[in-house]
Write a protein that holds these residues in place. Structure first.
Motif, mmCIF file in Angstrom:
data_model
loop_
_atom_site.group_PDB
_atom_site.id
_atom_site.type_symbol
_atom_site.label_atom_id
_atom_site.label_comp_id
_atom_site.label_asym_id
_atom_site.label_seq_id
_atom_site.Cartn_x
_atom_site.Cartn_y
_atom_site.Cartn_z
ATOM 1 N N VAL A 119 -35.199 -13.380 -6.822
ATOM 2 C CA VAL A 119 -34.982 -13.899 -5.463
ATOM 3 C C VAL A 119 -36.282 -13.762 -4.686
ATOM 4 C CG1 VAL A 119 -33.688 -13.641 -3.327
ATOM 5 C CG2 VAL A 119 -32.555 -13.257 -5.518
ATOM 6 N N SER A 120 -36.757 -14.872 -4.152
ATOM 7 C CA SER A 120 -37.989 -14.862 -3.371
ATOM 8 C C SER A 120 -37.639 -14.545 -1.918
ATOM 9 C CB SER A 120 -38.681 -16.231 -3.474
ATOM 10 O OG SER A 120 -39.814 -16.268 -2.640
ATOM 11 N N TRP A 121 -37.850 -13.296 -1.529
ATOM 12 C CA TRP A 121 -37.474 -12.902 -0.161
ATOM 13 C C TRP A 121 -38.312 -13.600 0.902
ATOM 14 C CZ3 TRP A 121 -32.943 -11.103 0.247
ATOM 15 C CH2 TRP A 121 -32.385 -10.344 -0.768
ATOM 16 N N PRO A 122 -39.596 -13.854 0.702
ATOM 17 C CA PRO A 122 -40.318 -14.654 1.712
ATOM 18 C C PRO A 122 -39.681 -16.020 1.941
ATOM 19 C CG PRO A 122 -41.875 -13.576 0.253
ATOM 20 C CD PRO A 122 -40.528 -13.332 -0.326
ATOM 21 N N ALA A 123 -39.211 -16.655 0.842
ATOM 22 C CA ALA A 123 -38.559 -17.954 0.996
ATOM 23 C C ALA A 123 -37.257 -17.821 1.772
ATOM 24 C CB ALA A 123 -38.287 -18.564 -0.381
ATOM 25 N N VAL A 124 -36.497 -16.747 1.523
ATOM 26 C CA VAL A 124 -35.242 -16.522 2.254
ATOM 27 C C VAL A 124 -35.527 -16.326 3.738
ATOM 28 C CG1 VAL A 124 -33.290 -14.949 2.540
ATOM 29 C CG2 VAL A 124 -34.067 -15.576 0.246
ATOM 30 N N VAL A 125 -36.536 -15.513 4.061
ATOM 31 C CA VAL A 125 -36.877 -15.255 5.462
ATOM 32 C C VAL A 125 -37.335 -16.544 6.152
ATOM 33 C CG1 VAL A 125 -38.476 -14.024 6.981
ATOM 34 C CG2 VAL A 125 -37.432 -12.843 5.034
ATOM 35 N N ILE A 126 -38.175 -17.330 5.468
ATOM 36 C CA ILE A 126 -38.653 -18.595 6.051
ATOM 37 C C ILE A 126 -37.495 -19.547 6.283
ATOM 38 C CG2 ILE A 126 -40.038 -20.652 5.597
ATOM 39 C CD1 ILE A 126 -42.007 -18.844 4.095
ATOM 40 N N ALA A 127 -36.570 -19.621 5.331
ATOM 41 C CA ALA A 127 -35.413 -20.512 5.491
ATOM 42 C C ALA A 127 -34.551 -20.076 6.674
ATOM 43 C CB ALA A 127 -34.591 -20.524 4.201
ATOM 44 N N ALA A 138 -35.476 -18.261 9.295
ATOM 45 C CA ALA A 138 -36.207 -18.485 10.550
ATOM 46 C C ALA A 138 -36.221 -19.957 10.921
ATOM 47 C CB ALA A 138 -37.634 -17.953 10.404
ATOM 48 N N THR A 139 -36.400 -20.824 9.930
ATOM 49 C CA THR A 139 -36.391 -22.264 10.200
ATOM 50 C C THR A 139 -35.034 -22.717 10.739
ATOM 51 O OG1 THR A 139 -37.985 -22.623 8.418
ATOM 52 C CG2 THR A 139 -36.749 -24.541 9.174
ATOM 53 N N ALA A 140 -33.956 -22.210 10.125
ATOM 54 C CA ALA A 140 -32.617 -22.570 10.598
ATOM 55 C C ALA A 140 -32.395 -22.095 12.031
ATOM 56 C CB ALA A 140 -31.562 -21.973 9.668
ATOM 57 N N LEU A 141 -32.808 -20.872 12.331
ATOM 58 C CA LEU A 141 -32.627 -20.326 13.677
ATOM 59 C C LEU A 141 -33.413 -21.128 14.709
ATOM 60 C CD1 LEU A 141 -31.539 -18.108 15.544
ATOM 61 C CD2 LEU A 141 -33.540 -16.725 14.952
ATOM 62 N N ILE A 142 -34.663 -21.415 14.402
ATOM 63 C CA ILE A 142 -35.497 -22.191 15.338
ATOM 64 C C ILE A 142 -34.921 -23.580 15.546
ATOM 65 C CG2 ILE A 142 -37.771 -23.240 15.631
ATOM 66 C CD1 ILE A 142 -38.931 -20.813 14.141
ATOM 67 N N THR A 143 -34.434 -24.204 14.457
ATOM 68 C CA THR A 143 -33.854 -25.547 14.572
ATOM 69 C C THR A 143 -32.644 -25.546 15.496
ATOM 70 O OG1 THR A 143 -34.587 -26.072 12.332
ATOM 71 C CG2 THR A 143 -32.872 -27.463 13.264
ATOM 72 N N VAL A 144 -31.766 -24.550 15.343
ATOM 73 C CA VAL A 144 -30.568 -24.465 16.191
ATOM 74 C C VAL A 144 -30.953 -24.222 17.652
ATOM 75 C CG1 VAL A 144 -28.484 -23.128 16.656
ATOM 76 C CG2 VAL A 144 -29.072 -23.727 14.311
ATOM 77 N N LEU A 145 -31.902 -23.327 17.878
ATOM 78 C CA LEU A 145 -32.315 -23.028 19.248
ATOM 79 C C LEU A 145 -32.927 -24.255 19.926
ATOM 80 C CD1 LEU A 145 -33.856 -19.449 18.828
ATOM 81 C CD2 LEU A 145 -31.671 -20.067 19.860
ATOM 82 N N ILE A 146 -33.786 -24.961 19.205
ATOM 83 C CA ILE A 146 -34.403 -26.166 19.781
ATOM 84 C C ILE A 146 -33.345 -27.228 20.041
ATOM 85 C CG2 ILE A 146 -35.973 -28.080 19.294
ATOM 86 C CD1 ILE A 146 -37.777 -26.121 17.841
ATOM 87 N N SER A 147 -32.416 -27.385 19.101
ATOM 88 C CA SER A 147 -31.370 -28.393 19.259
ATOM 89 C C SER A 147 -30.489 -28.101 20.471
ATOM 90 C CB SER A 147 -30.498 -28.444 17.994
ATOM 91 O OG SER A 147 -31.275 -28.759 16.866
ATOM 92 N N ALA A 148 -30.310 -26.826 20.805
ATOM 93 C CA ALA A 148 -29.512 -26.476 21.981
ATOM 94 C C ALA A 148 -30.345 -26.498 23.266
ATOM 95 C CB ALA A 148 -28.890 -25.093 21.788
#
Length: 513
Positions: free
Chosen positions: A3-11, A13-23
């Motif tokens: 399991v690539s933890w950097p990839a999990v963290v980036i995913a 963070a990207t999801a969180l930022i996308t939701v915040l911007i969308s709201a």
């Protein structure tokens, strides 16, 4: 499993930022609107003059419903463009993912293909007539589903340089200059192919191969047959170019070739008697045949395992007719076997080799076991291919479904008003169907060209390290075209079903409060 933890963290963070911007963006826009403007909705609908003029054209072409749909798109361009953009992105993602996966699989096969045999047997005949006995006993062994017997004779073939493909001729000359081994050209100007092969099949297997390739029997079988089947490609890694290459050896079939077969036993015996090195050309026997066709695959796909090279297929009877001898110039044969239970079958064959009392050298190799790593690689590529395409497709469908269904549900008041002034359910259905067609056609108009450009770019990247041909992914395009209209119409039907049975007055009041 890793399991690539950097990839999990980036995913994450990207999801969180996308939701915040969308709201944040819609809430910031809504905060600027005064309560009275929000109730009146004066800023949501703007009707330029050109919309009125366009409405007349749509009315003549598509009727009242088409005119209303056209006006809706004109005055709600932002929502319309968002929907089209979602569809275009979905089309590009699907076709690009399909193309990328296809090129990956093609590259894997270019580097190393897998033959279709499970067990191979190598036999060197020490006692005359023993080869036939071994062949029949191996064929009759329990668990052997299919067996292919192949005798291999090395040969030298001089070619007219004009018959050889330009790329391969340049490669041979470069290799000759680099290694300093031998000369490519003979004194008569012929380009010499050293250590090419004659692959000798049993008569029945050769006839089946001719039928498999769809070739005329009268030209390849029987006493009067004068044409042979050739393998005409060679592949390998070119270190100077840092890439894998796939060369066509000859430009085209149809030419007559001279096969120079060396009698190695006589050559070695003569050298021992003379006590010095002798030229093997004195121990070569020429045979002339016509190359009738080029085959892409050998029986059981053995060509992929060998990595290519110029080879000619002959039947045992044809070889005997050409040379006047039975089994000339080779005393070793390979048997290639297909067996469902390769482990148990290999054990039985090993017992036959040990306990059969044969004088011949007899070795059994479980090829399926040794190729398991390679098969796992191809399986991984297949899983990645279908998994990646499925994931991309689901994301695209969800994106389009959400965009269109949300847009339709937000038009409750519009539909209620149209119904209140006399539009029938059938007319509303026609209007929405026209919108679906317009969505699909407009998305395909932009999506397909962009997809082809992305596919071209993928090909250019892969082609730097592999010899692969560019192709238009017609199957993926056809699936994308059908899927776009299917998803759009299904989404529209879902949204309509959500509004079915709603009270017209309540819908108008709900949007106004």
């Amino acid at each position: 499993l890793h399991v690539s933890w950097p990839a999990v963290v980036i995913a994450a963070a990207t999801a969180l930022i996308t939701v915040l911007i969308s709201a944040w963006i819609p809430s910031r826009r809504a905060a600027r609107v005064s309560p009275m403007e929000a109730v009146r909705q004066a800023g949501d609908i703007k009707v330029p003059k050109r919309v009125v003029r366009r409405g007349r054209l749509f009315y003549r072409l598509f009727g009242l419903e088409g005119m209303i749909a056209g006006k809706h798109f004109s005055r709600n361009k932002k929502q319309y463009r968002t929907t089209i953009f979602s569809l275009v992105i979905s089309i590009v993602l699907f076709i690009s993912a399909s193309s990328f996966s296809s090129y990956v699989k093609s590259s894997i096969r270019t580097v190393s293909d897998v033959s279709e045999n499970d067990i191979s047997i190598y036999i060197e005949e020490e006692k005359e007539g023993e080869m036939e006995e071994i062949r029949e006993r191996v064929r009759g062994t329990k668990g052997v589903d299919h067996m292919l017997s192949v005798g291999c004779i090395n040969m030298d073939v001089p070619f007219d340089p004009e018959l050889v493909s330009k790329d391969y001729r340049a490669f041979l000359e470069a290799q000759d200059d680099e290694t300093g081994w031998g000369r490519c050209y003979r004194e008569d100007g012929k380009l010499m192919f050293y250590d090419s092969r004659i692959l000798v099949l049993e008569d029945a297997a050769y006839e089946a191969y001719v039928e498999e390739l769809g070739l005329p029997k009268e030209e390849y079988l029987g006493a009067g047959a004068d044409k042979v089947i050739a393998l005409n490609q060679v592949k390998g890694y070119i270190s100077a170019e840092q890439r894998f290459r796939l060369f066509d050896i000859l430009k085209a079939p149809g030419g007559e070739i001279e096969m120079l077969m060396t009698d190695y036993d006589a050559w070695n015996e003569a050298e021992r008697a003379a006590g010095k090195d002798l030229a093997r050309t004195d121990f070569q026997k020429p045979c002339r045949v016509t190359v009738g066709t080029f085959a892409e695959h050998a029986p059981m796909n053995l060509y992929g395992e060998w990595g290519g090279g110029f080879s000619v297929f002959l039947s045992e009877s044809m070889l005997q007719r050409l040379t006047g001898e039975e089994y000339p110039y080779f005393s070793a044969v390979r048997f290639y076997i297909q067996a469902e239970n390769h482990r148990e079958t290999a054990k039985r064959l090993e017992a036959l080799a040990l306990d059969g009392g044969y004088e011949s050298y007899f070795i059994v190799m479980d090829e399926a076991e040794t190729r398991q790593t390679h098969r796992s690689l191809l399986l991984t590529v297949d899983v990645f291919t279908f998994g990646f395409i499925t994931l991309i497709s689901l994301i695209a469908v969800a994106n389009v479904f959400n965009t269109i269904s949300t847009g339709v549900l937000l038009r409750r008041k519009e539909f209620a008003v149209l119904s209140s002034v006399g539009m029938t359910p059938k007319g509303l259905r026609r209007m929405l169907n026209y919108e679906c067609v317009l969505y699909g056609c407009k998305a395909l108009l932009y999506g397909l060209p962009v997809s082809l450009l992305v596919t071209l770019r993928i090909y250019q990247v892969v082609e730097r390290s592999m010899d692969v041909g560019f192709y238009i992914p017609t199957a993926s395009i056809l699936i994308a075209v059908c899927s776009v209209f299917l998803v759009v119409f299904a989404t529209m039907m879902y949204a309509r079903s959500r509004m079915k049975g709603e009270n017209i007055i309540d819908s108008i009041r709900q949007e106004s409060l």
